[in-house]
Motif scaffolding. Sequence first.
Motif, PDB file in Angstrom:
ATOM      1  N   GLY A  73      31.171  29.855  44.821  1.00 44.14           N
ATOM      2  CA  GLY A  73      31.120  30.426  46.165  1.00 44.14           C
ATOM      3  C   GLY A  73      32.338  30.066  46.987  1.00 44.14           C
ATOM      4  N   PRO A  74      32.454  30.642  48.173  1.00 44.27           N
ATOM      5  CA  PRO A  74      33.614  30.409  49.031  1.00 44.27           C
ATOM      6  C   PRO A  74      33.703  28.960  49.526  1.00 44.27           C
ATOM      7  CG  PRO A  74      31.974  31.737  50.180  1.00 44.27           C
ATOM      8  CD  PRO A  74      31.530  31.597  48.759  1.00 44.27           C
ATOM      9  N   TRP A  88      23.041  31.023  48.669  1.00 44.75           N
ATOM     10  CA  TRP A  88      24.392  31.359  49.119  1.00 44.75           C
ATOM     11  C   TRP A  88      24.885  32.650  48.479  1.00 44.75           C
ATOM     12  CZ3 TRP A  88      28.225  31.758  45.507  1.00 44.75           C
ATOM     13  CH2 TRP A  88      28.071  31.076  44.295  1.00 44.75           C
ATOM     14  N   LEU A  89      24.581  32.829  47.186  1.00 46.60           N
ATOM     15  CA  LEU A  89      25.026  34.035  46.480  1.00 46.60           C
ATOM     16  C   LEU A  89      24.156  35.229  46.866  1.00 46.60           C
ATOM     17  CD1 LEU A  89      26.975  35.331  44.532  1.00 46.60           C
ATOM     18  CD2 LEU A  89      25.541  34.554  42.641  1.00 46.60           C
ATOM     19  N   ALA A  90      22.869  35.010  47.021  1.00 47.62           N
ATOM     20  CA  ALA A  90      21.981  36.107  47.415  1.00 47.62           C
ATOM     21  C   ALA A  90      22.381  36.654  48.783  1.00 47.62           C
ATOM     22  CB  ALA A  90      20.530  35.623  47.430  1.00 47.62           C
ATOM     23  N   ALA A  91      22.773  35.760  49.696  1.00 51.97           N
ATOM     24  CA  ALA A  91      23.195  36.208  51.027  1.00 51.97           C
ATOM     25  C   ALA A  91      24.473  37.031  50.941  1.00 51.97           C
ATOM     26  CB  ALA A  91      23.388  34.996  51.936  1.00 51.97           C
ATOM     27  N   LEU A  92      25.412  36.606  50.121  1.00 48.79           N
ATOM     28  CA  LEU A  92      26.673  37.343  49.972  1.00 48.79           C
ATOM     29  C   LEU A  92      26.448  38.703  49.310  1.00 48.79           C
ATOM     30  CD1 LEU A  92      28.953  34.353  48.925  1.00 48.79           C
ATOM     31  CD2 LEU A  92      29.015  35.614  51.095  1.00 48.79           C
ATOM     32  N   VAL A  93      25.553  38.744  48.325  1.00 44.23           N
ATOM     33  CA  VAL A  93      25.235  40.017  47.659  1.00 44.23           C
ATOM     34  C   VAL A  93      24.541  40.947  48.650  1.00 44.23           C
ATOM     35  CG1 VAL A  93      23.830  41.081  45.834  1.00 44.23           C
ATOM     36  CG2 VAL A  93      25.205  39.044  45.339  1.00 44.23           C
ATOM     37  N   ALA A  94      23.676  40.384  49.507  1.00 42.14           N
ATOM     38  CA  ALA A  94      22.987  41.192  50.510  1.00 42.14           C
ATOM     39  C   ALA A  94      23.978  41.770  51.525  1.00 42.14           C
ATOM     40  CB  ALA A  94      21.933  40.356  51.222  1.00 42.14           C
ATOM     41  N   GLN A  95      25.119  41.102  51.725  1.00 44.76           N
ATOM     42  CA  GLN A  95      26.148  41.594  52.644  1.00 44.76           C
ATOM     43  C   GLN A  95      27.017  42.675  52.002  1.00 44.76           C
ATOM     44  OE1 GLN A  95      28.375  38.153  53.862  1.00 44.76           O
ATOM     45  NE2 GLN A  95      26.632  37.257  54.959  1.00 44.76           N
ATOM     46  N   GLY A  96      26.762  42.946  50.727  1.00 46.50           N
ATOM     47  CA  GLY A  96      27.482  44.020  50.061  1.00 46.50           C
ATOM     48  C   GLY A  96      28.515  43.560  49.053  1.00 46.50           C
ATOM     49  N   GLN A  97      28.713  42.269  48.890  1.00 53.29           N
ATOM     50  CA  GLN A  97      29.675  41.782  47.911  1.00 53.29           C
ATOM     51  C   GLN A  97      29.027  41.782  46.530  1.00 53.29           C
ATOM     52  OE1 GLN A  97      31.832  38.277  49.048  1.00 53.29           O
ATOM     53  NE2 GLN A  97      31.400  38.623  51.220  1.00 53.29           N
ATOM     54  N   LYS A  99      28.218  40.250  42.788  1.00 51.14           N
ATOM     55  CA  LYS A  99      28.054  38.939  42.150  1.00 51.14           C
ATOM     56  C   LYS A  99      29.254  38.633  41.264  1.00 51.14           C
ATOM     57  CE  LYS A  99      25.093  38.551  38.726  1.00 51.14           C
ATOM     58  NZ  LYS A  99      23.891  38.396  37.889  1.00 51.14           N
ATOM     59  N   GLU A 100      29.778  39.666  40.603  1.00 53.67           N
ATOM     60  CA  GLU A 100      30.897  39.478  39.683  1.00 53.67           C
ATOM     61  C   GLU A 100      32.175  39.013  40.388  1.00 53.67           C
ATOM     62  OE1 GLU A 100      28.792  42.139  39.572  1.00 53.67           O
ATOM     63  OE2 GLU A 100      27.755  41.349  37.823  1.00 53.67           O
ATOM     64  N   SER A 101      32.272  39.278  41.679  1.00 55.41           N
ATOM     65  CA  SER A 101      33.481  38.864  42.396  1.00 55.41           C
ATOM     66  C   SER A 101      33.550  37.343  42.561  1.00 55.41           C
ATOM     67  CB  SER A 101      33.558  39.546  43.768  1.00 55.41           C
ATOM     68  OG  SER A 101      32.492  39.117  44.601  1.00 55.41           O
ATOM     69  N   PHE A 102      32.455  36.658  42.291  1.00 52.13           N
ATOM     70  CA  PHE A 102      32.426  35.196  42.376  1.00 52.13           C
ATOM     71  C   PHE A 102      32.431  34.535  40.999  1.00 52.13           C
ATOM     72  CE2 PHE A 102      30.521  36.845  46.232  1.00 52.13           C
ATOM     73  CZ  PHE A 102      31.292  36.207  47.196  1.00 52.13           C
ATOM     74  N   ALA A 103      32.617  35.345  39.952  1.00 53.45           N
ATOM     75  CA  ALA A 103      32.656  34.801  38.583  1.00 53.45           C
ATOM     76  C   ALA A 103      33.882  33.906  38.429  1.00 53.45           C
ATOM     77  CB  ALA A 103      32.706  35.930  37.566  1.00 53.45           C
ATOM     78  N   ILE A 104      33.681  32.828  37.660  1.00 49.77           N
ATOM     79  CA  ILE A 104      34.765  31.880  37.411  1.00 49.77           C
ATOM     80  C   ILE A 104      35.559  32.345  36.207  1.00 49.77           C
ATOM     81  CG2 ILE A 104      35.310  29.504  36.766  1.00 49.77           C
ATOM     82  CD1 ILE A 104      32.818  28.629  38.274  1.00 49.77           C
TER      83      ILE A 104
END
Length: 104
Positions: A73-74, A88-97, A99-104
Amino acid sequence: MTNLIDIQNQIAILQKQAEEIKAQEFNKTVQEIKAKMIAFGITIEDLNGGSKSRPRKVGAAKSGNPAPAKYRGPNGETWSGRGLMPRWLAALVAQGQSKESFAI
C-alpha cells in the motif's frame, strides 16, 4: 384430565427411576471406560490434555514462515493475497483503483 400435582408426582417417580438406573449402570460403565483406556493406552494425563503423543490433525500445518507479500500500500502496508482483502486495499479498490496497481 391430569393436573399439575399429578404431573409433578410422575416427574418425581421418573427422576427416582433414572437415579436408580444410573446407580446400577455406573460401575459397569466405569469398567468399560477403563478397559478402553487400557486397550488404547490412554492415561489420565491424556484426558486432561497433557499428552504430546496424540495423533496430529489432518490438514494444513503452519510452517512458521509467513507467505511473501504480493501487494504493498501507499503507507507501506503489505498483503500476501491470502485471506480477506485488508481494509486499506478494500478502501482503495472502492475508490476505483485496481488491486493490481499495488502488486509488488
